[in-house]
Design a protein around this motif. Structure first.
Motif, PDB file in Angstrom:
ATOM      1  N   THR A  82      51.640  29.469  44.031  1.00  7.45           N
ATOM      2  CA  THR A  82      50.806  29.734  45.032  1.00  7.45           C
ATOM      3  C   THR A  82      50.415  31.128  45.085  1.00  7.45           C
ATOM      4  N   GLU A  83      49.536  31.670  45.936  1.00  8.97           N
ATOM      5  CA  GLU A  83      49.193  32.980  46.034  1.00  8.97           C
ATOM      6  C   GLU A  83      50.274  33.664  46.640  1.00  8.97           C
ATOM      7  N   GLU A  88      54.763  37.606  44.974  1.00  9.01           N
ATOM      8  CA  GLU A  88      56.201  37.878  44.802  1.00  9.01           C
ATOM      9  C   GLU A  88      56.459  38.012  43.333  1.00  9.01           C
ATOM     10  N   TRP A  89      55.974  36.872  42.551  1.00 11.70           N
ATOM     11  CA  TRP A  89      56.440  36.739  40.989  1.00 11.70           C
ATOM     12  C   TRP A  89      55.591  37.531  40.047  1.00 11.70           C
ATOM     13  N   GLY A  90      54.229  37.483  40.476  1.00 10.51           N
ATOM     14  CA  GLY A  90      53.060  37.922  39.222  1.00 10.51           C
ATOM     15  C   GLY A  90      53.539  39.247  38.414  1.00 10.51           C
ATOM     16  N   PRO A  91      54.091  40.359  38.999  1.00  6.71           N
ATOM     17  CA  PRO A  91      54.504  41.532  38.284  1.00  6.71           C
ATOM     18  C   PRO A  91      55.532  41.096  37.184  1.00  6.71           C
TER      19      PRO A  91
END
Length: 177
Positions: A82-83, A88-91
């Motif tokens: 999810t967005e 939270e996890w993108g980086p």
């Protein structure tokens, strides 16, 4: 016999069907060796960069947790992150410049807790499916079919790859001290 006494066995694990047990056995060994590779590192070492394009050990550890989280969503919940999850996890998923900027200043316990929390959820999710679930196929990289067995193999294959990078970085930062 404790779980650590069984670390070199690809075998049945109580509470899981046989094929899932074997997959988890391999995942457990990969994690065991990752934890050995980072044992005793301080926050400064976890943040160290060997050059302007490298990833830190901390970022690689968080990447492992992020990849596992993404595969939980994809395989168990048939969805993308999810967005909010990407915030939270993108980086950690992307690493690179974004990871270098965002993933800093944590001690080893922070990363170990994140890895543990994600793995515990994985273990809970695997308790809910039979061995046949591993055979489920869907389009994957380059629109080629892959089954869940391969996808979860890739989770710990990715960890093993990055553990090699961690060992390389650890040697370089120790030699620079």
């Amino acid at each position: 016999m404790t779980d650590k006494d069984r670390i070199y066995l690809i075998a049945d694990i109580t509470g899981y069907p046989p094929q899932i047990s074997r997959l988890l056995s391999m995942m457990n060994y990969a994690r065991h060796t990752t934890l050995q590779a980072v044992h005793g590192l301080k926050a400064e070492q976890l943040d160290a960069l060997i050059d302007e394009d490298s990833n830190s050990i901390g970022a690689l550890l968080l990447h492992m947790a992020a990849v596992e989280t993404a595969y939980q969503a994809q395989t168990f919940e048939d969805r993308e992150l999810t967005e909010d999850e990407m915030a939270e996890w993108g980086p950690a998923l992307q690493l690179g410049e974004e990871g270098r900027r965002a993933i800093r200043g944590h001690d080893l316990d922070y990363y170990l807790q994140r890895l543990s929390d994600v793995r515990n959820r994985t273990l809970d999710l695997f308790r809910t499916v039979p061995d046949e679930w591993l055979e489920q196929e869907e389009d994957f990289w380059y629109n080629k079919p892959a089954n869940y067995y391969f996808m979860w193999y890739h989770v710990f294959e990715d960890e093993i790859n990055h553990r090699g990078q961690i060992r390389f970085i650890r040697k370089r930062i120790h030699s620079a001290e």
